[in-house]
Scaffold this active site. Structure first.
Site, short mmCIF file in Angstrom:
data_model
loop_
_atom_site.label_atom_id
_atom_site.label_comp_id
_atom_site.label_asym_id
_atom_site.label_seq_id
_atom_site.Cartn_x
_atom_site.Cartn_y
_atom_site.Cartn_z
N ASP A 9 0.85 -1.19 0.00
CA ASP A 9 0.00 0.00 0.00
C ASP A 9 0.89 1.24 0.00
OD1 ASP A 9 -2.14 1.68 0.10
OD2 ASP A 9 -3.01 0.86 1.93
N ASP A 102 -3.77 2.64 -5.36
CA ASP A 102 -2.54 2.67 -4.55
C ASP A 102 -2.33 1.39 -3.73
OD1 ASP A 102 -4.65 2.99 -2.82
OD2 ASP A 102 -3.84 4.75 -1.79
N GLU A 103 -2.96 0.30 -4.14
CA GLU A 103 -2.96 -0.92 -3.31
C GLU A 103 -2.80 -2.15 -4.20
OE1 GLU A 103 -5.90 -2.71 0.17
OE2 GLU A 103 -6.60 -1.15 -1.19
#
Length: 382
Positions: A9, A102-103
Site C-alpha cells: 500500500d 494505490d494498493e
C-alpha cells in the site's frame, strides 16, 4: 504448498504525490480535497494525528486541524504515478492484483525455493521508492486478509512478516474495525454486544454471527480467525464501458434524446462506482437515419459522478448533433479507466452530494439499478 501473499500500500498516496512535486509540503499537515463544503480525499499523517480522516467534510477537518494546508488535488498526476508503480511491480512478480489506485496484492507462493519472499518484496519496494520517490508499506503472510491488516499496522514506510504461528497472536488484540469487511454499522452492531477485539469475535459461534449480520457472518468469523482462501486475481486493466440504444422508429425528439443520454450516464456511472473505476474520457455516438455515424469525445479529470458525467455527455451531444436529421441510434462510452473509489475523486463536490451518492447506491444495491434515478434521465413510461 503454503501460500505467500503480500499486500502493498502506497503511504498517503495523494499526499506523497503532491510532496514529490513540491518539497515545501513535506512535514506539514496537508489535506487533499476541494472547497470549504467539500470532503477530504486524502490527508497526511501529520493531519491524521489531529483526527482528520478521508471522506470527512473539509470544514470539520479544518476545525480539528486549523493549520492544515488544503490542496485541490491532481488526479491526472496520481493516475500516472499509479501506472508507473504498477509497471514496476508487474515486471518483478509472477501474479499481481491491483486492488485500487494505490494498493496491490502479490502471490509469491513457491518462490521461497529460489529467493526469500520477504527479501524479494523488500527489493521491489526499494525499486518503487528509487524510481518514483513514493513511500510504500507491505506485509507478508499466508493470505490476503492477514497481509492487508499487517500493512495497516506497519504504516508508514514499514513492513511485517507474519508467519502462520504468529497469525492469532498478531490479530487477537486488534480492534474488529481492522478487519477489511467491517464498516461502521457492523462495528457498532458488534460493539453493542461487547465484541470489540478480533479475539472476542473469533470465539463467537458462527451461527450467532450469521443471525446477527446475515450471510457474511461466516466469512467474518473466518477472517477473525486468520482464514482467507481468496486468490490473488491477475491484474488486467479495463479500458471502457458503454451502452447504446437503437430506435424502432428514427427520431428527432431532442428532449427525449437528452433524457435517454442522461439516463445512460447515470447507469454507467453507477457501474463505475460498483466496480471501483474512474473514467477520464467521455464519448457520445449518434447514427443518423442514413446510417452516417459520428462520435465526439472529451477528456475530463478522473470521475464517476452522475452529475458531472451527464453534464459532459449533454455538452458533447449539443456539439455533435448539428445536422438536424432523424437519429437511428445514440450511445455513450466511458473510456481510459483506472481503478479508484469515487469518493477519492470528487474534489469539487460537497458533503451533501457525497451523502446523496452513498444513499442512492445503497438503494440501488438493495432494490436494483432501475429502482430509482434522477428525474432528468428517468423513463416514467416503464
Amino acid at each position: 504448498m503454503n501460500r505467500s501473499i503480500v499486500h502493498m500500500d502506497l503511504d498517503a498516496f495523494f499526499v506523497s504525490c503532491e510532496r514529490r512535486q513540491n518539497r515545501e509540503l513535506k512535514g506539514i499537515p496537508l489535506i487533499i480535497g476541494g472547497g470549504d463544503r467539500g470532503v477530504v480525499a486524502s490527508c497526511s499523517y501529520e493531519a491524521r494525528k489531529f483526527g482528520v480522516r478521508s471522506a470527512m467534510p473539509i470544514r470539520m477537518a479544518l476545525r480539528l486541524c486549523p493549520d492544515a494546508k488544503v490542496i485541490k488535488g491532481d488526479y491526472e498526476l496520481y493516475s500516472q504515478l499509479s501506472h508507473t508503480v504498477t509497471e514496476i511491480i508487474q515486471e518483478k512478480v509472477p501474479v499481481m492484483e491491483k486492488a485500487s489506485i494505490d494498493e496491490f496484492y502479490l502471490d509469491l507462493s513457491g518462490m521461497d525455493k529460489f529467493f526469500g519472499c520477504f527479501q524479494w518484496t523488500q527489493e521491489i519496494v526499494s525499486a518503487v521508492t528509487k524510481e518514483t520517490g513514493l513511500p510504500i508499506s507491505f506485509a507478508l503472510s499466508g493470505n490476503k486478509t492477514v497481509s492487508k491488516i499487517g500493512t495497516g499496522e506497519s504504516k508508514p514506510e514499514g513492513n511485517r512478516h507474519i508467519i502462520e504461528s504468529e497469525v492469532r497472536p498478531f490479530l487477537n488484540p486488534l480492534s474488529v474495525k481492522k478487519i477489511p469487511m467491517v464498516g461502521d454499522k457492523t462495528f457498532q452492531l458488534l460493539s453493542r454486544i461487547g465484541i470489540r477485539t478480533i479475539h472476542t469475535l473469533s470465539e463467537m459461534p458462527v451461527l450467532v454471527l450469521q443471525q446477527m449480520i446475515g450471510a457474511n457472518g461466516k466469512e467474518l468469523w473466518k477472517k477473525a480467525n486468520g482464514i482467507d482462501e481468496n486468490p490473488v486475481i491477475p491484474y488486467s486493466e479495463k479500458k471502457s464501458i458503454s451502452t447504446e440504444k437503437t430506435f424502432a422508429v428514427d427520431t428527432i425528439d431532442v428532449h427525449e434524446l437528452k433524457r435517454i443520454l442522461s439516463g445512460m450516464a447515470e447507469k454507467l456511472a453507477y457501474q463505475l462506482r460498483q466496480e471501483q473505476w474512474l473514467t477520464s474520457t467521455v464519448v457520445v455516438k449518434i447514427r443518423y437515419a442514413n446510417f452516417d455515424t459520428e462520435t465526439k469525445q472529451m477528456r475530463i479529470a478522473y470521475n464517476s459522478a452522475d452529475h458531472t458525467l451527464s453534464r459532459v455527455a449533454l455538452e458533447l451531444f449539443n456539439k455533435l448533433y448539428t445536422r438536424r436529421m432523424r437519429i437511428r441510434l445514440i450511445g455513450l462510452r466511458f473510456t481510459d479507466l483506472v481503478h479508484g473509489n469515487h469518493q477519492m475523486n470528487l474534489f469539487e463536490d460537497t458533503e451533501e452530494q457525497m451523502s446523496l451518492y452513498q444513499t442512492m447506491d445503497y438503494l440501488k444495491n438493495r432494490f436494483g439499478a432501475d429502482a430509482l434515478g434522477r428525474a432528468v434521465g428517468f423513463d416514467f413510461g416503464k
